[in-house]
Every structure is written in C-alpha cells, then in structure tokens.
Design a protein around this motif. Sequence first.
Motif, short mmCIF file in Angstrom:
data_model
loop_
_atom_site.label_atom_id
_atom_site.label_comp_id
_atom_site.label_asym_id
_atom_site.label_seq_id
_atom_site.Cartn_x
_atom_site.Cartn_y
_atom_site.Cartn_z
N GLU A 125 0.83 -1.21 0.00
CA GLU A 125 0.00 0.00 0.00
C GLU A 125 0.87 1.26 0.00
O GLU A 125 0.55 2.24 -0.68
CB GLU A 125 -0.93 0.00 1.22
CG GLU A 125 -2.04 -1.04 1.18
CD GLU A 125 -1.54 -2.48 1.35
OE1 GLU A 125 -0.46 -2.68 1.96
OE2 GLU A 125 -2.23 -3.40 0.87
N ASP A 126 1.98 1.23 0.75
CA ASP A 126 2.92 2.36 0.74
C ASP A 126 3.45 2.59 -0.66
O ASP A 126 3.54 3.73 -1.14
CB ASP A 126 4.10 2.09 1.68
CG ASP A 126 3.70 2.01 3.15
OD1 ASP A 126 2.75 2.71 3.54
OD2 ASP A 126 4.35 1.25 3.89
N TYR A 128 2.22 1.51 -3.69
CA TYR A 128 1.21 1.94 -4.66
C TYR A 128 0.76 3.38 -4.43
O TYR A 128 0.52 4.13 -5.37
CB TYR A 128 0.00 1.00 -4.61
CG TYR A 128 0.13 -0.22 -5.47
CD1 TYR A 128 0.55 -0.13 -6.80
CD2 TYR A 128 -0.17 -1.49 -4.97
CE1 TYR A 128 0.67 -1.26 -7.59
CE2 TYR A 128 -0.05 -2.62 -5.76
CZ TYR A 128 0.37 -2.50 -7.07
OH TYR A 128 0.49 -3.63 -7.87
N SER A 129 0.66 3.77 -3.17
CA SER A 129 0.25 5.13 -2.86
C SER A 129 1.22 6.15 -3.45
O SER A 129 0.81 7.14 -4.07
CB SER A 129 0.14 5.31 -1.34
OG SER A 129 -0.17 6.65 -1.01
N LEU A 130 2.53 5.90 -3.28
CA LEU A 130 3.52 6.83 -3.81
C LEU A 130 3.55 6.80 -5.34
O LEU A 130 3.63 7.85 -5.99
CB LEU A 130 4.90 6.48 -3.25
CG LEU A 130 6.05 7.37 -3.73
CD1 LEU A 130 5.80 8.83 -3.40
CD2 LEU A 130 7.37 6.91 -3.12
N GLN A 132 1.14 6.07 -7.42
CA GLN A 132 -0.04 6.75 -7.97
C GLN A 132 0.09 8.26 -7.82
O GLN A 132 -0.26 9.02 -8.72
CB GLN A 132 -1.29 6.23 -7.28
CG GLN A 132 -1.64 4.80 -7.66
CD GLN A 132 -2.68 4.16 -6.75
OE1 GLN A 132 -3.21 4.80 -5.85
NE2 GLN A 132 -2.96 2.88 -6.99
N LYS A 133 0.60 8.69 -6.69
CA LYS A 133 0.78 10.13 -6.44
C LYS A 133 1.74 10.75 -7.44
O LYS A 133 1.53 11.89 -7.89
CB LYS A 133 1.31 10.31 -5.01
CG LYS A 133 1.59 11.75 -4.62
CD LYS A 133 2.13 11.81 -3.19
CE LYS A 133 2.47 13.24 -2.78
NZ LYS A 133 3.03 13.29 -1.40
#
Length: 248
Positions: A125-126, A128-130, A132-133
């Motif tokens: 999740e860490d 993918y979050s970065l 996508q950002k």
Amino acid sequence: MNYKDYYIAIDDTDNLTSIGTGEVAENLGNLLNKFGFGTPTPVTRHQLFFNDAIAYTSHNSAMCFELKGCEKDQKELICICSSYLKDNCAKGSDPGLCIVEKNFSDRDELINFGRDAKCRVLTKEDAYSLAQKKNIHLSEHGGLGIGIIGALAGVGLRMSGNDGRYKGQFKVAVNQDNMLVKDLLSHERIDSIQDKNGYALGENEEVFVTEKVKTVRLRNQSVLLVEKVNNEKGFVWKNIDKKSLKEY
C-alpha cells in the motif's frame, strides 16, 4: 527522434534454485537492446531491510538499470518488460516492476522511499500510494506481488546516485599487479577511484589490483574503492575486496 532514458527496476523474481534477480535484470536489458528499445547500462544491486516480517529469497535486494536512447512509446516498453517477467520469473516468486523516466523531476519522496526500504518494513500500500501520487509505473507480475516494494525502492536508490553495488566482477589485470590510476580509468566500467573517505586518487598513483574487481555507485558513477594496506613494499593502495563492499 524523441529519445527518452528510463530507470527500470525489478525485485523478487527468483527462488532458491533459479537464476538470481540480477541475472534476470541483465537478460531483460539485453532483450530490450535486441529489439531496439535502447541501450541498457550495467545493473546495480540495492540492499534492502533484513527483517523477519519481510519475505525474501536470500539477500532482499532490488536490481535496477538504466535504458538509454529509447524511442519507443512507454506503453510498448511496459508491455515487453511485463511479458518478459511473466515468462521468466521463477515459480513461487512475487515479482514487481517499476519504470520511471530518467528526467523525472519530483525525486525527493521516491529517493526517501528507497532509503526507508533499507531500514524499515514498508507495505504494498505504501508503494502503490507513492506510485499513484507521482504517476509512476509500478506493477506486479505473479504471486503476492510484493516485489513492487523493492522495485520502487530500487529506482529511488539508483536515482539517489549514492547506493548500490554494480553486478558482477570484471577483469582489469592478468595477474595481481600494480596499475596506474589513469590506466584503470581507461576501463569502460570504472569512472573514478577513491577511498571510503572520498579521497580521489590522482592519475599517476598506483593501485595493487586483484585479477577481478567490483565497483559501487557513488555520485552517479561506477567507483572502484581502495584502501591503504601494508605489504612487503610498505603502505600501498589496494582495491577493497568484495566481502568488504557489503555496506553499499
């Protein structure tokens, strides 16, 4: 032609009986070159965090290389890399792929992610979050896909310019012997020669080199690290052995 350069990193493509991820990365680079996608640079190995909460095969390290002079569309590049991983990753592996343009400007968070991956547990999740950002390509290609964490970290660490060991040893001398720095620097895989304190040797200084050497990535260069040792001729410069390079 609109040429672009890319960072390409992979992680968790192997098992205990297969070829290593470094060799998979080299083979991928050679494939891209063969099909006209650009010229791959030597692969760097980036050591990540050792912790019981992290599943890894043996060393928990990500592999990254640069692809130079790519004129293909990035979607084509992603497609051929993804297809290669699907066909060549080992049974039971959890491969991840990260591709980032080399001129990517908003680097700080990506580099910090790589540094964090060396000292603490991160999650998918860490990652993918970065990704996508920052609009970074990050994809999983089998198993649990946890290799995306190392793949993203691998790009960040290579991008930092001060992390990693270049894959493989290479020959610079027929036998162990003294060589002038200027002669060592003529080798295509050595950009600089220095000690751990950052002292860069002058071109007329001598280094006692073993038959094969290994370099590390510092200041975006392939650096041969040396140290002063005492032998029958007194104190001389000698290349640091492979075992002593594990901190890089």
